[in-house]
Design an enzyme around this catalytic site. Structure first.
Site, PDB file in Angstrom:
ATOM      1  N   ARG A 128       0.821  -1.232   0.000  1.00 19.48           N
ATOM      2  CA  ARG A 128       0.000   0.000   0.000  1.00 19.48           C
ATOM      3  C   ARG A 128       0.839   1.259   0.000  1.00 19.48           C
ATOM      4  O   ARG A 128       0.426   2.296   0.515  1.00 19.48           O
ATOM      5  CB  ARG A 128      -0.935   0.027   1.218  1.00 19.48           C
ATOM      6  CG  ARG A 128      -1.908  -1.127   1.205  1.00 19.48           C
ATOM      7  CD  ARG A 128      -3.166  -0.788   1.961  1.00 19.48           C
ATOM      8  NE  ARG A 128      -4.070  -1.906   1.864  1.00 19.48           N
ATOM      9  CZ  ARG A 128      -3.994  -2.988   2.656  1.00 19.48           C
ATOM     10  NH1 ARG A 128      -3.064  -3.063   3.595  1.00 19.48           N
ATOM     11  NH2 ARG A 128      -4.836  -3.976   2.492  1.00 19.48           N
ATOM     12  N   LYS A 150       3.304  11.790 -10.827  1.00 20.84           N
ATOM     13  CA  LYS A 150       2.433  10.924 -11.635  1.00 20.84           C
ATOM     14  C   LYS A 150       3.179   9.645 -11.980  1.00 20.84           C
ATOM     15  O   LYS A 150       4.318   9.688 -12.447  1.00 20.84           O
ATOM     16  CB  LYS A 150       2.023  11.638 -12.922  1.00 20.84           C
ATOM     17  CG  LYS A 150       0.949  12.682 -12.685  1.00 20.84           C
ATOM     18  CD  LYS A 150       0.095  12.877 -13.920  1.00 20.84           C
ATOM     19  CE  LYS A 150       0.777  13.819 -14.888  1.00 20.84           C
ATOM     20  NZ  LYS A 150      -0.004  13.987 -16.117  1.00 20.84           N
ATOM     21  N   GLU A 192      10.269  19.145 -24.370  1.00 19.67           N
ATOM     22  CA  GLU A 192       9.533  19.499 -23.147  1.00 19.67           C
ATOM     23  C   GLU A 192      10.101  20.785 -22.545  1.00 19.67           C
ATOM     24  O   GLU A 192       9.375  21.618 -22.013  1.00 19.67           O
ATOM     25  CB  GLU A 192       9.623  18.363 -22.119  1.00 19.67           C
ATOM     26  CG  GLU A 192       9.030  17.037 -22.580  1.00 19.67           C
ATOM     27  CD  GLU A 192       7.501  17.009 -22.578  1.00 19.67           C
ATOM     28  OE1 GLU A 192       6.882  18.036 -22.224  1.00 19.67           O
ATOM     29  OE2 GLU A 192       6.938  15.953 -22.947  1.00 19.67           O
ATOM     30  N   LYS A 244       7.750  23.622 -13.637  1.00 15.72           N
ATOM     31  CA  LYS A 244       6.881  22.470 -13.414  1.00 15.72           C
ATOM     32  C   LYS A 244       6.558  22.337 -11.927  1.00 15.72           C
ATOM     33  O   LYS A 244       5.410  22.105 -11.547  1.00 15.72           O
ATOM     34  CB  LYS A 244       7.525  21.183 -13.955  1.00 15.72           C
ATOM     35  CG  LYS A 244       6.609  19.984 -13.703  1.00 15.72           C
ATOM     36  CD  LYS A 244       6.641  18.890 -14.719  1.00 15.72           C
ATOM     37  CE  LYS A 244       5.512  17.903 -14.400  1.00 15.72           C
ATOM     38  NZ  LYS A 244       5.599  16.649 -15.076  1.00 15.72           N
ATOM     39  N   GLU A 254      -4.023  18.043 -11.038  1.00 12.51           N
ATOM     40  CA  GLU A 254      -4.344  18.346 -12.428  1.00 12.51           C
ATOM     41  C   GLU A 254      -5.787  18.733 -12.659  1.00 12.51           C
ATOM     42  O   GLU A 254      -6.541  18.036 -13.341  1.00 12.51           O
ATOM     43  CB  GLU A 254      -4.031  17.119 -13.294  1.00 12.51           C
ATOM     44  CG  GLU A 254      -3.857  17.454 -14.745  1.00 12.51           C
ATOM     45  CD  GLU A 254      -3.186  16.335 -15.510  1.00 12.51           C
ATOM     46  OE1 GLU A 254      -3.676  15.212 -15.474  1.00 12.51           O
ATOM     47  OE2 GLU A 254      -2.161  16.613 -16.154  1.00 12.51           O
ATOM     48  N   ARG A 258      -2.291  22.949 -14.028  1.00 12.35           N
ATOM     49  CA  ARG A 258      -1.358  21.919 -14.481  1.00 12.35           C
ATOM     50  C   ARG A 258      -1.600  21.535 -15.938  1.00 12.35           C
ATOM     51  O   ARG A 258      -0.707  21.039 -16.617  1.00 12.35           O
ATOM     52  CB  ARG A 258      -1.470  20.697 -13.547  1.00 12.35           C
ATOM     53  CG  ARG A 258      -0.281  19.785 -13.677  1.00 12.35           C
ATOM     54  CD  ARG A 258      -0.188  18.772 -12.552  1.00 12.35           C
ATOM     55  NE  ARG A 258       0.831  17.783 -12.891  1.00 12.35           N
ATOM     56  CZ  ARG A 258       1.272  16.857 -12.085  1.00 12.35           C
ATOM     57  NH1 ARG A 258       0.798  16.785 -10.851  1.00 12.35           N
ATOM     58  NH2 ARG A 258       2.187  15.988 -12.477  1.00 12.35           N
ATOM     59  N   ASN A 262       0.356  20.793 -20.757  1.00 13.95           N
ATOM     60  CA  ASN A 262      -0.014  19.952 -21.892  1.00 13.95           C
ATOM     61  C   ASN A 262       0.000  20.697 -23.222  1.00 13.95           C
ATOM     62  O   ASN A 262      -0.488  20.189 -24.228  1.00 13.95           O
ATOM     63  CB  ASN A 262      -1.404  19.356 -21.690  1.00 13.95           C
ATOM     64  CG  ASN A 262      -1.356  18.266 -20.664  1.00 13.95           C
ATOM     65  OD1 ASN A 262      -0.353  17.566 -20.556  1.00 13.95           O
ATOM     66  ND2 ASN A 262      -2.412  18.137 -19.892  1.00 13.95           N
ATOM     67  N   HIS A 265       0.485  18.920 -26.470  1.00 16.36           N
ATOM     68  CA  HIS A 265       0.253  17.500 -26.204  1.00 16.36           C
ATOM     69  C   HIS A 265      -1.063  16.981 -26.751  1.00 16.36           C
ATOM     70  O   HIS A 265      -1.198  15.792 -26.991  1.00 16.36           O
ATOM     71  CB  HIS A 265       0.328  17.218 -24.703  1.00 16.36           C
ATOM     72  CG  HIS A 265       1.742  17.117 -24.202  1.00 16.36           C
ATOM     73  ND1 HIS A 265       2.626  18.167 -24.299  1.00 16.36           N
ATOM     74  CD2 HIS A 265       2.434  16.093 -23.638  1.00 16.36           C
ATOM     75  CE1 HIS A 265       3.797  17.791 -23.780  1.00 16.36           C
ATOM     76  NE2 HIS A 265       3.711  16.533 -23.381  1.00 16.36           N
ATOM     77  N   HIS A 269       0.047  14.019 -28.668  1.00 12.93           N
ATOM     78  CA  HIS A 269      -0.324  12.666 -28.231  1.00 12.93           C
ATOM     79  C   HIS A 269      -1.041  11.901 -29.325  1.00 12.93           C
ATOM     80  O   HIS A 269      -0.839  10.702 -29.502  1.00 12.93           O
ATOM     81  CB  HIS A 269      -1.239  12.733 -27.006  1.00 12.93           C
ATOM     82  CG  HIS A 269      -0.476  12.753 -25.718  1.00 12.93           C
ATOM     83  ND1 HIS A 269      -0.952  13.350 -24.577  1.00 12.93           N
ATOM     84  CD2 HIS A 269       0.738  12.258 -25.394  1.00 12.93           C
ATOM     85  CE1 HIS A 269      -0.058  13.230 -23.600  1.00 12.93           C
ATOM     86  NE2 HIS A 269       0.980  12.573 -24.074  1.00 12.93           N
ATOM     87  N   HIS A 281       8.240  10.646 -28.002  1.00  8.80           N
ATOM     88  CA  HIS A 281       7.249  11.561 -27.436  1.00  8.80           C
ATOM     89  C   HIS A 281       7.573  13.025 -27.758  1.00  8.80           C
ATOM     90  O   HIS A 281       6.733  13.763 -28.270  1.00  8.80           O
ATOM     91  CB  HIS A 281       7.198  11.328 -25.931  1.00  8.80           C
ATOM     92  CG  HIS A 281       6.326  12.280 -25.193  1.00  8.80           C
ATOM     93  ND1 HIS A 281       4.946  12.259 -25.303  1.00  8.80           N
ATOM     94  CD2 HIS A 281       6.622  13.299 -24.358  1.00  8.80           C
ATOM     95  CE1 HIS A 281       4.437  13.215 -24.554  1.00  8.80           C
ATOM     96  NE2 HIS A 281       5.430  13.869 -23.959  1.00  8.80           N
TER      97      HIS A 281
END
Ligand SMILES: NC(=O)c1ccc[n+]([C@@H]2O[C@H](COP(=O)([O-])OP(=O)(O)OC[C@H]3O[C@@H](n4cnc5c(N)ncnc54)[C@H](O)[C@@H]3O)[C@@H](O)[C@H]2O)c1
Ligand SMILES: [Zn+2]
Length: 1565
Positions: A128, A150, A192, A244, A254, A258, A262, A265, A269, A281
């Site tokens: 956990r 993340k 990025e 960031k 998010e 945040r 993106n 993206h 993406h 990417h």
């Protein structure tokens, strides 16, 4: 210890950044994170690197000292995205459990984003949740994935779908890890970094712009050593992390802020989802950023300058900015096809960052700032626009168009260039606004700062350029000044460079250079003028062009300078601008008459005044100027006037829509020629024009009230003629047309603009014609404008910005949307044009994507290069050359005739008098003259003996070397001998012919790069077929016809005969169900060149499929010895010479052979093959993947891998291999009895055999029929049902035609009759809810009614106005396509009966009759290339109707009166569409007879005139009899039926039907 900087995140300083801080990492972890167990997890790539080893060693040492009771475990996973999986996660967890790890465990995730994400997720759920420390090692991981908590893994259905937020206890960013990071990964991470700066930090963005050059040089060096840029890298990483971390801190989970991260993206993406893993990417995000920035620009939020800046920055870091970027294309290969708007939009909608069907994007407002600090919902329509290069412009509807507008077009190019030079030479600081950012200005700014002429910076987010000038004091530098292909920059800077002083630290000269094209552009006259004024300038390469070496410290003498007035005004301006800095006052005289482009000279002088230098005109001498000594004084601000040519578009918009538009910075005082457009053109056409010195407002008359201009001379504003032409297109006043003259120079701009306007205006139904130096336009009413057909690809722009912008205006007056191709070409002068249309003028624009666009063509076309033909006497050189000239649209030139003219005597006579030697000499001279002089647009046929002389051979060889085509024509020698002995007019060297051939053969070979072997023709029809196969051959080798790689299930047959001529009659049948035919050269009985060539000729004569040419060696299962390298190479080259469509290239050939073949292949497609004959390689062996990638790297078009199967399982392994390897199309099969399944499952070009072949090319090969049966058995095919519908149909031949072909190919389909005159019934009973519905053949009376059930119509169906074929649309369940194949039935019948390709010939056609088929016939004749299509009928009124319905460019003319008939041009093709059951109407018959008579007299196009009867009952009809009487070639109606059925079958099934079988089914009984 190195310094460590700490960045706070979520309230604590847990991010530590430094260089070489392993020690610090270990120290901190052990001191502050007490644990019994530390686990370091990384990937095997990292495990090998020094920085990692150091970390590990430090850890062990320190742990032993500080916490001897604790243990350190290590675990390494395989590198790559594949490791971000459930399986790897489970493996790591099992490891931890086995080792007895507990809740107090501390995990260190050392690696790229894959390790960080996956191990982070392990830590989040293990017990956990245990503590995790991120030690990112890739740039991407440092600045992005390691920060923010993340974590995730991938599933087969999508990336990152399963994961958790789990904040690390520490993030240690040790930049020294990057020492071993591969360049591509490095660059990937920069995407990025740039993104983060772009959304948040303009200052950092500017620093990144400056850092790019150094960065790229270091990371792409052969042995990169990043220590030299260490500080910059740490700063780069740190700044990015700071942003960031602060964004994450304010919005951990998010929900809002945040999202800004993106940027790029949403689109990035979506692209990534398609092209992963080939593209990384960051690469996809880079493309995404540009597209999303363009979206913001399109919506009027972001400035064009900002978009350009981002693009420039990405490029500077080696990142792509478009999916069509060359390097990017190389990476993604075949997958380019998959990037289509629909797919992208779909992917965006399911991206988890978007909710449901709403798509959100971050819209940039300026660099460093996002619009309203959130993501915005955007429409699919707007996204569609930015994602495509073609647009549909909708009607400028009256309600939506604003009544008034103010538009500021981009700055003038000429003024921008001049302002920069003066500011750079001036003293003081100037702020330059509205500068046009172009190649010229970019190179000038770079050069000026290198020469220390001025300090340059920007303000207002790059919109303002701030120049702090040095008063003209410049010094040399070490770098060369590279100017690309920027012409104006090269001219202006050449004079500027001659003013440069010496920098004692540096060289004593300046070097100006440019790209290859620049090194051909002239600069001689300017250099001469400067030299004679004291400069010392040296040409380093070609005299008269860059590169130049200019000695520093010489300056200009000044005094009297003379320049020819007729040379470029840029030379004049260049000297004018530098003249104040000469030692003495300059008097510049332009001698030799009126200077060209006086306006530009005036502009320069006027601008010099703004910078404080007053040039005076001589009062005594014409064209003479006095320029005082002095220095420019920079004004505080200089606003560049907008470009007046660009301004014509918004002004024309006002004129055409009856609205008003103001250009606030161009007025009557403007020195730009095009500034007169409003007053000289729009006003007389009926507009109200209000002009002040500095502004112009145009108000158009109410729509439809523009008046034509009888004549306007646009010499002073040539660039604006395109705008004037589209305005004139809708200016009507009785019969008056508009003539524009003085624009001859527009024929040699980006394209031939006059011709382009004529051809594209015609698509709107507007007639225009060329004048010697202009164009005449016959305007029509707006209501009468025709919408150019989208299926015909709308409006071509010829990649010319002005063509595109002009037609975007006319487009908006059509009722339906108009397609405009290549919209991005407006970028040359106005990248934001479409945005202006959209935001200012409120125009609706849709993105458009053509279907089936091919992106893989391997070479450019042969363009217009002349073709030289060589070969033995009587090989057919003249005949075939003339054919070639006619279908290429070239001129024909016979070298012998040319020579005779030159010599003034007959060749035989000359030889008699002077002898052979003298003759060969003359011949060689004439040859080399002609090859040079007629190098474009000619077919040059040579005398047979031309190769006898060495000089002539050299000319031929250098022609080949320069990329031209020398075609060797040959035919059977025995035949030649026979032919020559029959011809007594020629000197008889009959007996020696063989000897001659033996002597010349090798010369012909070495002088030519193509080889065509004419097969023997037994009769007229075979002769016609030869013409067709020759046409095909030439079109293939010139690139006019591309070899399309099949995308649907398809097969090829391997011919294993030693001699094809023995089985000629069977060849066609053997290829049934195949899309290509393989000729196994190694199995032929004779491997001499002429034999091999004759075999291809035999094959081409009977089969029109693409040829796969294979020289199989023993080690690969063939017959040629592997060691015979020379022979192999010779045979392969022969294949290329023979223009085969595909060449099999064994990966086992020596590398040199492979390289040579690839170098010379031109348009031939390459199938890179490998056969594992031993059968020992299983498909999961990495060797196969290596072979595959070897082939991909060679840029093969297709990869063919053949293994063998000993169990069924081997086929399943193969399918897995196939599933993951798809960059390049793959043929993969297993040999052997157990391997049959692989042939059934292989999707494209499956090798097949035939019962009649002597033996199978490989063990276990199946026939087409066996494959289809097996595929059907395992459920691969649906048992589709087809019908012919209509009434009456009891005699319809369609069921016989289709069923016979299904049977032959073993397709599990049925074709029945369904008699009905009611479309609703057809739909209800056959189509609706019928999962087996395969398609329809539609006959009367349903051809129109059925349309209401179709969802899309083909171009043919639309134009013809009727549907005869219906099929479900692939990939769109429930949707139906309506097509019409009647026209192709007509075309193919003509071709099969020997009508050659007539696109470039002056051939006219006639349609007899006025019914439905007539429209199809007109369409067919147009498609074939008829210049004028005449129509004739008993009653002309019907024809008027038909003509109205067909596009104007069909050039339909109705022949009703006798005088019209008398004036008609000769006709060579007739399609008769009148009922055949009754005799022909008398009056009509007389007219037809006249046409038949004229046609046979003239024989236009060089073939026997041909009549096609559309009716098929009775088999000989009245009109056929008449035509035969006039000796026309006649085609019975049944042929059309078969040929249209052939295409219908292809549309229905995707297969080509066996021709003879369907022919037999229709005509046979
Ligand atoms: N969690 C997040 O917020 C977030 C954000 C962005 C990306 N990601 C994820 O990150 C992953 C991509 O990360 P990546 O680009 O680092 O890929 P990666 O981890 O696969 O690393 C790229 C390659 O570089 C190698 N490598 C890494 N560091 C190296 C070094 N110092 N020296 C030599 N080789 C080195 C790796 O072995 C690998 O082959 C994706 O899975 C993506 O989804 C996550
Ligand atoms: Zn990202």
């Amino acid at each position: 210890m190195s310094s460590v900087q700490k960045v706070p995140i979520l309230g604590s300083e847990t991010i530590h950044v430094g260089y070489g801080i392993q020690n610090h990492i270990v120290q901190e972890v052990i001191a502050t994170k007490a644990s019994s167990t530390y686990v370091i997890i990384t990937d095997t790539n990292m495990a090998r690197t020094e920085p990692f080893k150091k970390l590990l060693a430090d850890f062990n040492t320190k742990l032993g000292v500080s916490r001897p009771d604790s243990r350190l475990l290590t675990y390494y996973v395989a590198p790559g995205e594949e490791s971000k999986s459930r399986e790897t996660k489970a493996a790591v967890e099992d490891f931890l459990l086995q080792k007895g790890c507990t809740r107090d465990t501390v995990i260190l995730a050392v690696g790229g984003g894959v390790i960080g994400d996956m191990i982070g997720f392990v830590a989040a759920t293990f017990m956990r949740g245990v503590r995790v420390i991120q030690v990112p090692t890739s740039l991407l991981a440092m600045v992005d994935s390691s920060v923010g908590g993340k974590t995730a893994i991938d599933t087969p259905l999508g990336k990152n779908f399963i994961g958790a937020f789990h904040q690390p206890d520490y993030v240690f960013v040790d930049v020294s890890f990057l020492e071993t990071l591969p360049a591509r990964q490095f660059i990937n991470g920069m995407a990025e970094v740039i993104k983060t700066a772009a959304i948040w930090n303009e200052e950092e963005f500017s620093r990144l712009e400056r850092f790019s050059k150094q960065f790229l040089a270091v990371v792409t060096a052969p042995n990169p050593d990043i220590r030299s840029i260490k500080d910059d890298l740490v700063k780069t990483v740190l700044e990015s992390i700071r942003v960031k971390a602060s964004v994450v801190s304010s919005d951990e989970k998010e929900s809002g802020l945040r999202n800004l991260l993106n940027f790029g993206h949403t689109i990035g993406h979506a692209i990534e989802a398609v092209v992963t893993p080939e593209a990384l990417h960051g690469e996809c995000v880079a493309v995404g950023m540009i597209k999303e920035a363009e979206l913001a620009r399109y919506l009027g939020i972001l400035s064009p300058v900002a978009v350009a800046r981002i693009a420039k920055c990405l490029v500077a870091y080696g990142l792509p900015t478009s999916i069509d970027d060359k390097d990017f294309l190389k990476k993604i290969g075949f997958k380019r096809h998959h990037i289509v708007i629909d797919t992208l939009l779909q992917k965006m909608a399911i991206d988890k960052k978007n909710d449901g069907s709403k798509i959100k994007c971050v819209l940039l407002e300026s660099i460093g700032r996002c619009y309203q600090l959130k993501a915005h919902q955007v429409s699919k329509r707007d996204l569609g626009f930015v994602l495509t290069d073609e647009v549909l412009v909708h009607e400028f509807s009256k309600d939506a168009t604003p009544a008034t507008n103010v538009v500021i077009p981009p700055g003038s190019k000429s003024i921008s260039n001049r302002a920069l030079i003066m500011a750079a030479l001036g003293s003081g600081t100037v702020r330059i606004k509205n500068l046009l950012h172009s190649d010229d200005t970019k190179h000038m700014l770079d050069a000026v700062s290198l020469l220390k002429g001025a300090e340059i910076s920007t303000e207002d987010n790059g919109a303002t350029i701030v120049l702090k000038g040095n008063g003209g004091k410049m010094v040399t530098c070490d770098d060369q000044l590279y100017l690309g292909n920027a012409g104006t920059a090269s001219r202006f800077l050449t004079s500027v460079a001659s003013l440069v002083g010496i920098n004692s630290q540096s060289s004593n000269h300046v070097i100006l250079t440019g790209n290859a094209r620049m090194q051909e552009r002239p600069i001689g006259p300017l250099v001469d003028a400067l030299r004679s004024n004291g400069s010392s300038i040296e040409y380093l390469k070609n005299t008269g062009s860059l590169p130049l070496k200019i000695e520093a410290g010489k300056g200009l003498k000044g005094g009297k300078i003379e320049l020819a007035a007729t040379i470029s005004s840029q030379y004049v301006s260049s000297i004018l601008m530098c003249a104040p800095y000469a030692d003495e006052e300059v008097t510049l005289s332009l001698v030799g008459g009126k200077p060209i482009s006086q306006l530009y000279i005036d502009m320069t002088i006027d601008m010099m005044k703004s910078f404080g230098i007053n040039v005076t005109k001589s009062t005594t001498q014409e064209y003479t100027y006095h320029i005082p000594k002095g220095a420019y004084v920079n004004p505080e601000e200089y606003v560049i006037e907008s470009d007046a040519s660009s301004a014509t578009y918004p002004l024309a918009f006002a004129a055409m829509t009856g609205t008003s538009c103001t250009i606030p910075n161009i007025g009557s005082s403007s020195l730009q020629g095009d500034a007169r457009f409003a007053v000289d053109v729009l006003k007389p056409m009926g507009c109200k024009v209000e002009q002040t010195a500095t502004s112009t407002t145009v108000t158009g008359p109410p729509r439809g009230q523009l008046k034509p201009l009888a004549h306007v001379d646009m010499e002073p504003m040539t660039d604006a003629f395109l705008t004037a032409s589209v305005v004139a297109a809708v200016a009507v006043d009785g019969t008056q047309s508009t003539s524009i003259t003085g624009i001859a120079n527009q024929r040699v701009k980006e394209c031939n603009r006059i011709a382009a306007m004529v051809s594209e205006l015609a698509k709107f139904g507007v007639k225009a014609n060329e004048l010697p130096d202009g164009i005449e336009i016959h305007g029509i009413k707006i209501e009468d404008l025709v919408t150019p057909s989208t299926e015909n690809r709308g409006i071509k722009t010829f990649d010319d910005h002005r063509v595109a912008m002009s037609f975007s205006l006319l487009a908006g007056l059509c009722k339906d949307p108009v397609l405009i191709q290549e919209r991005s070409c407006t970028g040359k002068t106005w990248p934001g044009w479409w945005d202006t249309l959209h935001t200012k003028f409120n125009v609706t624009i849709d993105g458009y994507e053509p279907e089936g666009v091919s992106h893989t063509s391997t070479a450019e076309t042969n363009e217009n290069k002349s073709v030289i033909v060589i070969g033995m006497r009587a090989a057919g050189k003249s005949t075939l050359s003339k054919w070639m000239a006619s279908f290429l649209g070239f001129k024909f030139l016979d070298l012998d005739e040319f020579l005779e003219q030159k010599l003034g005597v007959d060749i035989r006579e000359f030889i008699k008098q002077k002898g052979w030697e003298e003759f060969r000499k003359e011949e060689a001279i004439v040859a080399s003259e002609c090859f040079a002089k007629y190098s474009q647009g000619y077919v040059l046929s040579t005398g047979g003996g031309i190769v006898e002389g060495e000089e002539a051979r050299n000319s031929l060889k250098s022609y080949v070397k320069a990329g031209g085509i020398v075609l060797h024509l040959h035919r059977d020698l025995d035949e030649t001998v026979q032919f020559l002995s029959a011809d007594t007019s020629r000197p008889a060297y009959v007996s020696e012919i063989k000897e001659v051939w033996n002597r010349r053969e090798k010369w012909y070979d070495e002088c030519s790069n193509y080889f065509f072997y004419s097969s023997h023709c037994n009769d007229e029809l075979e002769f016609k077929h030869l013409r067709n196969s020759f046409t095909n051959y030439i079109k293939t080798i010139t690139g006019l016809k591309t070899v399309e790689i099949p995308t649907k299930r398809s097969n090829f047959i391997s011919l294993t005969y030693p001699d094809l001529s023995e089985v000629e009659s069977q060849l066609e049948e053997l290829t049934y169900g195949c899309e290509a035919v393989e000729l196994r050269i190694d199995l032929l009985k004779d491997l001499s060149e002429s034999y091999v060539a004759s075999q291809t000729a035999v094959l081409r004569k009977y089969v029109s499929l693409p040829i796969i040419y294979t020289v199989r060696t023993k080690s690969q299962g063939g017959k040629v010895e592997d060691e015979q390298t020379e022979q192999i190479e010779k045979l392969l080259h022969l294949g290329i010479k023979l223009g085969v469509e595909y060449l099999d290239l064994q990966l086992t050939y020596p590398q040199s052979v492979i390289n040579n073949v690839l170098k010379n292949r031109k348009f031939t497609r390459i199938i890179a093959s490998h056969h594992d004959v031993s059968g020992s390689l299983k498909w999961d062996n990495v060797e196969w993947r290596n072979k595959y990638y070897q082939a991909v790297d060679l840029k093969a078009d297709i990869v063919k891998l053949v293994g063998s199967a000993s169990t069924l399982q081997d086929n399943l392994l193969l399918e897995q291999f196939r599933h993951v390897n798809h960059i390049t199309p793959l043929i993969a099969i297993n040999m052997g009895e157990q391997g049959k399944l692989s042939s059934v499952l292989n999707p494209i070009l499956t090798p097949v055999t035939h019962e009649k072949l002597p033996f199978k090319a490989a063990p276990g090969q199946l026939t087409v029929s066996q494959i289809n049966k097996a595929f059907a058995e395992i459920g691969g095919f649906v048992n589709k049902k087809f019908w012919v519908v209509g009434s009456p149909i009891e005699h319809s031949k369609s069921p016989d035609l289709h069923n016979s072909a299904y049977e032959k190919l073993s397709l599990p389909y049925t074709f029945d009759r369904f008699e009905s005159a009611n479309a609703d019934e057809v739909y209800e009973k056959l189509i609706k809810d019928n999962s087996l519905f395969g398609g329809l053949a539609v006959t009367m009376p349903l051809k129109l009614d059925i349309k209401k059930y179709t969802d899309e119509l083909s171009e043919a169906a639309k134009t013809i106005g009727a549907v005869n074929t219906v099929v479900p649309i692939e990939g769109k369940p429930g949707k139906l396509l309506g097509d019409n194949t009647d026209w192709i039935g007509i075309n193919n019948s003509f071709t099969r009966f020997g009508v050659p390709s007539i696109e470039y010939a002056d051939v006219n056609g006639l349609v007899v009759g006025g019914g439905g088929t007539s429209r199809a016939a007109a369409f067919a004749l147009h498609k074939m290339g008829c210049k004028t299509i005449y129509m004739i009928n008993r009653t002309a009124s019907k024809l008027v109707e038909i003509k109205e319905l067909l596009p104007a460019n069909f050039n339909i003319e109705i022949l009703s009166s006798d005088s019209e008939l008398a004036q008609a041009k000769p006709i060579s093709l007739i399609v008769s569409c009148i009922p055949a059951s009754a005799p022909i109407d008398e009056a009509l018959l007389t007219k037809i007879e006249k046409v038949l008579h004229n046609g046979i007299q003239q024989k236009n196009g060089g073939f026997t005139p041909t009549l096609l009867e559309a009716a098929y009952k009775p088999s000989v009809t009245p009109i056929m009899k008449v035509a035969q009487k006039f000796e026309w070639n006649v085609i019975p109606g049944a042929e059309m039926l078969v040929n249209q059925g052939e295409r219908q079958f292809q549309i229905h099934t995707g297969y080509t039907p066996p021709y003879k079988v369907i022919h037999e089914a229709v005509v046979g009984n």
